[in-house]
Design a protein around this motif. Structure first.
Motif, PDB file in Angstrom:
ATOM      1  N   SER A   1       0.811  -0.928  -0.128  1.00  0.00           N
ATOM      2  CA  SER A   1      -0.011  -0.198  -0.100  1.00  0.00           C
ATOM      3  C   SER A   1       0.891   1.197   0.072  1.00  0.00           C
ATOM      4  CB  SER A   1      -0.833   0.090   1.235  1.00  0.00           C
ATOM      5  OG  SER A   1      -1.525   1.236   1.368  1.00  0.00           O
ATOM      6  N   THR A   2       0.228   2.490  -0.325  1.00  0.00           N
ATOM      7  CA  THR A   2       0.984   3.674  -0.467  1.00  0.00           C
ATOM      8  C   THR A   2       0.920   4.143   0.959  1.00  0.00           C
ATOM      9  OG1 THR A   2      -1.224   4.516  -0.836  1.00  0.00           O
ATOM     10  CG2 THR A   2       0.480   4.285  -2.801  1.00  0.00           C
ATOM     11  N   ASP A   3       0.750   3.286   1.861  1.00  0.00           N
ATOM     12  CA  ASP A   3       1.096   3.593   3.382  1.00  0.00           C
ATOM     13  C   ASP A   3       2.295   3.357   3.875  1.00  0.00           C
ATOM     14  OD1 ASP A   3       0.560   1.044   3.848  1.00  0.00           O
ATOM     15  OD2 ASP A   3      -1.177   1.145   5.114  1.00  0.00           O
ATOM     16  N   SER A   4       3.149   2.821   3.228  1.00  0.00           N
ATOM     17  CA  SER A   4       4.808   2.567   3.386  1.00  0.00           C
ATOM     18  C   SER A   4       4.628   1.134   4.276  1.00  0.00           C
ATOM     19  CB  SER A   4       5.263   3.608   4.057  1.00  0.00           C
ATOM     20  OG  SER A   4       5.460   4.552   3.325  1.00  0.00           O
ATOM     21  N   THR A   5       3.487   0.363   4.056  1.00  0.00           N
ATOM     22  CA  THR A   5       3.638  -1.145   4.721  1.00  0.00           C
ATOM     23  C   THR A   5       3.324  -2.180   3.869  1.00  0.00           C
ATOM     24  OG1 THR A   5       1.303  -1.178   5.413  1.00  0.00           O
ATOM     25  CG2 THR A   5       2.808   0.101   6.867  1.00  0.00           C
ATOM     26  N   LEU A   6       3.780  -3.231   4.062  1.00  0.00           N
ATOM     27  CA  LEU A   6       3.259  -4.575   3.331  1.00  0.00           C
ATOM     28  C   LEU A   6       2.381  -5.322   4.426  1.00  0.00           C
ATOM     29  CD1 LEU A   6       6.610  -5.799   1.593  1.00  0.00           C
ATOM     30  CD2 LEU A   6       4.953  -4.063   0.713  1.00  0.00           C
TER      31      LEU A   6
ATOM     32  N   ARG B   1       0.832 -10.177   9.828  1.00  0.00           N
ATOM     33  CA  ARG B   1       1.967  -9.503  10.160  1.00  0.00           C
ATOM     34  C   ARG B   1       1.870  -8.277   9.230  1.00  0.00           C
ATOM     35  NH1 ARG B   1       4.760 -13.457   9.958  1.00  0.00           N
ATOM     36  NH2 ARG B   1       4.539 -14.067  12.166  1.00  0.00           N
ATOM     37  N   VAL B   2       2.689  -7.221   9.862  1.00  0.00           N
ATOM     38  CA  VAL B   2       2.836  -5.898   9.212  1.00  0.00           C
ATOM     39  C   VAL B   2       4.535  -5.949   9.001  1.00  0.00           C
ATOM     40  CG1 VAL B   2       2.342  -3.631   9.007  1.00  0.00           C
ATOM     41  CG2 VAL B   2       0.647  -5.002  10.117  1.00  0.00           C
ATOM     42  N   LEU B   3       4.914  -5.576   7.722  1.00  0.00           N
ATOM     43  CA  LEU B   3       6.106  -5.330   7.259  1.00  0.00           C
ATOM     44  C   LEU B   3       6.510  -3.974   7.183  1.00  0.00           C
ATOM     45  CD1 LEU B   3       6.464  -8.380   5.020  1.00  0.00           C
ATOM     46  CD2 LEU B   3       6.736  -8.438   7.623  1.00  0.00           C
ATOM     47  N   ARG B   4       7.586  -3.325   7.670  1.00  0.00           N
ATOM     48  CA  ARG B   4       7.969  -1.970   7.626  1.00  0.00           C
ATOM     49  C   ARG B   4       9.262  -1.749   7.476  1.00  0.00           C
ATOM     50  NH1 ARG B   4       3.791  -1.484  11.745  1.00  0.00           N
ATOM     51  NH2 ARG B   4       2.033  -0.280  11.161  1.00  0.00           N
ATOM     52  N   GLY B   5       9.547  -0.912   6.768  1.00  0.00           N
ATOM     53  CA  GLY B   5      11.190  -0.522   6.533  1.00  0.00           C
ATOM     54  C   GLY B   5      11.266   0.397   5.039  1.00  0.00           C
ATOM     55  N   HIS B   6      10.286   0.353   4.259  1.00  0.00           N
ATOM     56  CA  HIS B   6      10.726   0.883   3.005  1.00  0.00           C
ATOM     57  C   HIS B   6       9.542   2.140   3.142  1.00  0.00           C
ATOM     58  CE1 HIS B   6       6.882  -1.682   2.609  1.00  0.00           C
ATOM     59  NE2 HIS B   6       6.888  -0.762   1.481  1.00  0.00           N
ATOM     60  N   THR B   7       9.941   2.646   1.799  1.00  0.00           N
ATOM     61  CA  THR B   7       9.163   4.190   1.884  1.00  0.00           C
ATOM     62  C   THR B   7       8.310   4.077   0.590  1.00  0.00           C
ATOM     63  OG1 THR B   7      10.655   5.431   2.862  1.00  0.00           O
ATOM     64  CG2 THR B   7       9.173   6.635   1.711  1.00  0.00           C
ATOM     65  N   ASN B   8       6.956   4.337   0.572  1.00  0.00           N
ATOM     66  CA  ASN B   8       6.019   4.228  -0.468  1.00  0.00           C
ATOM     67  C   ASN B   8       4.658   5.096  -0.118  1.00  0.00           C
ATOM     68  OD1 ASN B   8       4.535   3.583  -2.693  1.00  0.00           O
ATOM     69  ND2 ASN B   8       3.863   1.500  -2.000  1.00  0.00           N
ATOM     70  N   GLU B   9       4.655   6.335  -0.765  1.00  0.00           N
ATOM     71  CA  GLU B   9       3.488   7.203  -0.421  1.00  0.00           C
ATOM     72  C   GLU B   9       2.698   7.344  -1.692  1.00  0.00           C
ATOM     73  OE1 GLU B   9       5.200  10.494   1.509  1.00  0.00           O
ATOM     74  OE2 GLU B   9       5.778   9.332   3.363  1.00  0.00           O
ATOM     75  N   LYS B  10       3.314   7.263  -2.952  1.00  0.00           N
ATOM     76  CA  LYS B  10       2.413   7.713  -4.053  1.00  0.00           C
ATOM     77  C   LYS B  10       2.787   6.910  -5.176  1.00  0.00           C
ATOM     78  CE  LYS B  10       5.792  11.126  -5.025  1.00  0.00           C
ATOM     79  NZ  LYS B  10       6.174  12.714  -5.459  1.00  0.00           N
ATOM     80  N   ASN B  11       3.764   6.159  -5.329  1.00  0.00           N
ATOM     81  CA  ASN B  11       4.097   5.693  -6.567  1.00  0.00           C
ATOM     82  C   ASN B  11       3.794   4.159  -6.610  1.00  0.00           C
ATOM     83  OD1 ASN B  11       5.249   7.951  -8.345  1.00  0.00           O
ATOM     84  ND2 ASN B  11       6.605   7.745  -6.650  1.00  0.00           N
TER      85      ASN B  11
END
Length: 698
Positions: A590-595, A607-617
């Motif tokens: 998602s563009t909320d920067s999570t998998l 589970r929620v995976l976080r670490g990358h940045t994704n807000e619009k693309n």
């Protein structure tokens, strides 16, 4: 990609105008007409007459009260008159209301007669009446304490003895209330302590169970390790015996014997009889071959010191990775261990490793996770492909996919062409020349590709005009073109179980299912928000997952599309990708920067995976049985293990020289990623048009 988010407004509660007005003043008892006096009735008919009369009296009293209430209201502000003033024409107003009115107009607000500020006078009678009414109203709503206070303020005569009695009663009442309050507080405290004890007992029981699991697993692992040590010792003895057995030794080549004898001979005459230049060469050859033979023999007997040091270094690095992610690994171990506590063994292909005495299924699963997680620490570039026009925006690669056999891969994007490359040629060929084996031009920018997993030369594409096309890679021609979507189509996917079925999703809020044997869609699903991604379940051609701009994932059974089987909620922005790890495991981006990982069997988040940045693309998402990879708007590729919420490793695109002032790689983003089946190799591409082949490495 625009998000469509329709928020529902909480309806405003409409208050009744009459109810919102200030309450009317109560009617003084003195102003009500006296109740009629009646004689004792003896007949039923007379009783009915009395009842009718009583009803009439009540109605008349209510009518009088209503008229009286209106007379007590200021005609200007429509509130109870405050500081009543009377005009020459006989109307009463609030002092401030009538004075303010006469500053603007010189007439009576009620009758319109000429009026000045000198023609208004205080209405003492009405003021007195209003004060009495206010006092009665307060006396009706006041507490006994307030009544007593008012009585004392009004000079009520009370003796000292009565006051002492009242003080004694008040003191007793105070003590009783304090006791009750203390009991309530103690009960609240006691309830809290009981709940806390219950919670801590449960935690203690859980910790004791966990400690028991850990103790059992330590014993099982120790036994397994001892068995491995013993087996290694047996193999070492066998190898040593084989190495010392002269019957199985291979004879050394004659040239080596001669070179060795020549090397160790001190007879200068023999050296003089040899041709010039032969002896040094043979000496060096003898050294090399003898050294090589010695190394081979040493390796056979247990390995070289350098290999031992290398293995030790790797072991240290793997331990560091464990400590770096200890909390996540602990959670993974305990979760699986508790979940599979009653399963002493697990059926798997690697039975020699798992089927040990006391080896639990949860421990076996965690061992697999720990092994795969600590095996890799970085992404290594093994090949790189660059387009001719590096800095043109039309080089954005929107999709990159391997074919059925992982021999070819195709790329597509805003350059309006599909390029197919031979993977082995890209990896093994010259680094400066990488030409596509097939190139197909399209009318519009492309958003997604999907290879047919049965028919090797068929590939489907979706584009910005909403057209879904099925191509024949061999002939470079389109086989089918579907133009039913009204807006940009973001995603297309072939079914793995039915090669003739494919599905697409579009900004027109429609999901369409197609059959390559028909010219029109065979099924249509209307949704309320833009469709960002669609994917067939790999084990069924009847089930699809749909990611939408409404922040949800809709899981449908195509045999009944009136409503989804389940709607997965958790993302805070549009769902840009959905991918299946297995028939019952789904990953979403998602563009909320999570998998997020979802269990389709239990319909629950995992589970929620976080670490990358994704807000619009669209930054890409790819999965295999163990690892999940995605792009980032920081021009980096991130790799996650599905059991750990933090990244295993990541790789940044950019120029080799990090200090180069012309390096503007931060302005680009990763746009597509794809694993090579279940191997540690993957393809990645960014918005600059650079394609890299990366491999997980230790």
């Amino acid at each position: 990609m625009e998000e469509v988010s329709t928020g529902a407004l909480v309806p405003a509660v409409k208050h009744d105008a009459a109810a919102s007005a200030s309450p009317a003043a109560p009617i003084p008892p003195s102003s009500l007409p006296p109740p009629p006096t009646t004689t004792t009735m003896t007949t039923t008919a007379d009783a009915g007459v009395v009842a009718d009369d009583s009803t009439a009296v009540v109605a008349e009293a209510a009518s009088c009260a209503s008229k009286l209430d209106k007379d007590l209201l200021c005609p200007i502000c429509m509130q109870i008159i405050n500081v009543a003033f009377l005009t020459l024409c006989g109307h009463s107003f609030c002092y401030m209301c009538i004075v303010t009115h006469l500053r603007n107009k010189k007439d009576c607000p009620c009758c319109g007669h000429f009026l000045t500020s000198s023609q208004i006078f205080p209405n003492f009678m009405l003021d007195k009446l209003l004060k009495k009414m206010s006092a009665r109203q307060i006396s009706k709503t006041a507490s006994p304490v307030e009544h007593f206070r008012l009585a004392l303020q009004q000079g009520c005569d009370v003796s000292i003895k009565e006051l002492e009695t009242l003080l004694t009663l008040l003191a007793e009442k105070k003590r009783k209330m304090e006791q009750e309050e203390g009991e309530r507080n103690m009960q609240i405290l006691l309830d809290f302590l009981h709940c806390l004890r219950k919670q801590k007992v449960e935690e203690l029981n859980e910790i004791q169970n966990d400690l028991q699991f850990i103790k059992e697993d330590i014993n099982a692992v120790e036994r397994h390790r001892i068995e491995l040590y013993r087996a290694r010792d047996r193999y070492s003895v066998k190898l040593r015996m084989l190495g010392d057995d002269p019957s199985i030794r291979k004879p050394w080549p004659p040239s080596i014997d001669k070179a060795t004898s020549a090397f160790y001979s001190s007879n200068t005459g023999a050296q003089a009889n040899l041709p010039s230049g032969i002896l040094p060469s043979r000496r060096s050859e003898g050294k090399v071959q003898t050294s090589s033979h010695g190394i081979q023999k040493k390796d056979a007997l247990g390995g070289s010191d350098s290999q031992h040091m290398s293995q030790s270094s790797l072991a240290v690095l793997r331990k560091k990775r464990v400590h770096a992610q200890f909390n996540d690994l602990q959670e993974c171990y305990l979760q699986k261990r508790r979940q599979l506590a009653n399963q002493p063994h697990i059926q798997d292909e690697d039975r020699s490793v798992i089927h040990r005495e006391g080896y639990n299924a949860g421990l076996a699963h965690f061992q697999s996770v720990l092994t795969t997680y600590t095996r890799y620490s970085r992404l290594r570039v093994i090949a790189e492909l660059r387009h001719d026009d590096l800095f043109h925006s039309a080089n954005i690669v929107s999709s990159i996919e391997f074919d059925r056999n992982d021999e070819l891969f195709a790329t597509a994007g805003v350059s309006r062409r599909i390029e197919v490359f031979d993977f082995s040629s890209v990896v093994n060929g010259p680094t400066d020349v990488h030409c596509p084996v097939v190139e197909m031009t399209t009318r519009s920018k492309l958003s997604c590709l999907s290879w047919n997993k049965y028919i090797k030369n068929h590939i489907a594409s979706s584009d910005y005009e909403g057209i879904v096309t099925v191509w024949d890679v061999d002939t470079r021609q389109s086989l089918m073109e579907y133009e039913e979507h009204e807006k940009r189509a973001w995603s297309v996917d072939f079914s793995r179980t039915d090669p003739s079925m494919l599905v697409s999703g579009s900004d027109d809020c429609k999901v369409k299912v197609w059959c390559t044997r028909q010219e029109a869609s065979v099924l249509n699903i209307d949704m309320k928000a833009n469709i960002c991604c669609v994917k067939f379940n790999p084990g069924s051609s009847n089930h699809i997952a749909v990611g939408s701009a409404d922040h949800h994932i809709h899981y449908y059974d195509l045999r009944n599309v009136s409503q989804p089987l389940h709607v997965f909620s958790g993302h805070r922005k549009a769902v840009s990708y959905v991918k299946f790890l297995s028939n019952n495991e789904l990953a979403s981006a998602s563009t909320d920067s999570t998998l997020r990982l979802w269990d389709l069997k239990e319909n629950q988040p995992v589970r929620v995976l976080r670490g990358h940045t994704n807000e619009k693309n669209f930054v890409g998402l790819t999965v295999n049985s163990e690892f999940i990879a995605c792009g980032s708007e920081t021009n980096e590729v991130f790799v996650y293990h599905k059991e750990i919420s933090k990244p295993v490793t990541w790789h940044r695109f950019g120029l080799p020289d990090a200090d180069d002032p012309d390096d503007d790689s931060g302005s680009y983003f990763i746009s597509a990623v794809c694993w090579k089946s279940d191997s540690p190799t993957m393809l990645t591409a960014n918005s600059q048009g650079t394609i890299k082949v990366l491999v997980l490495a230790a």
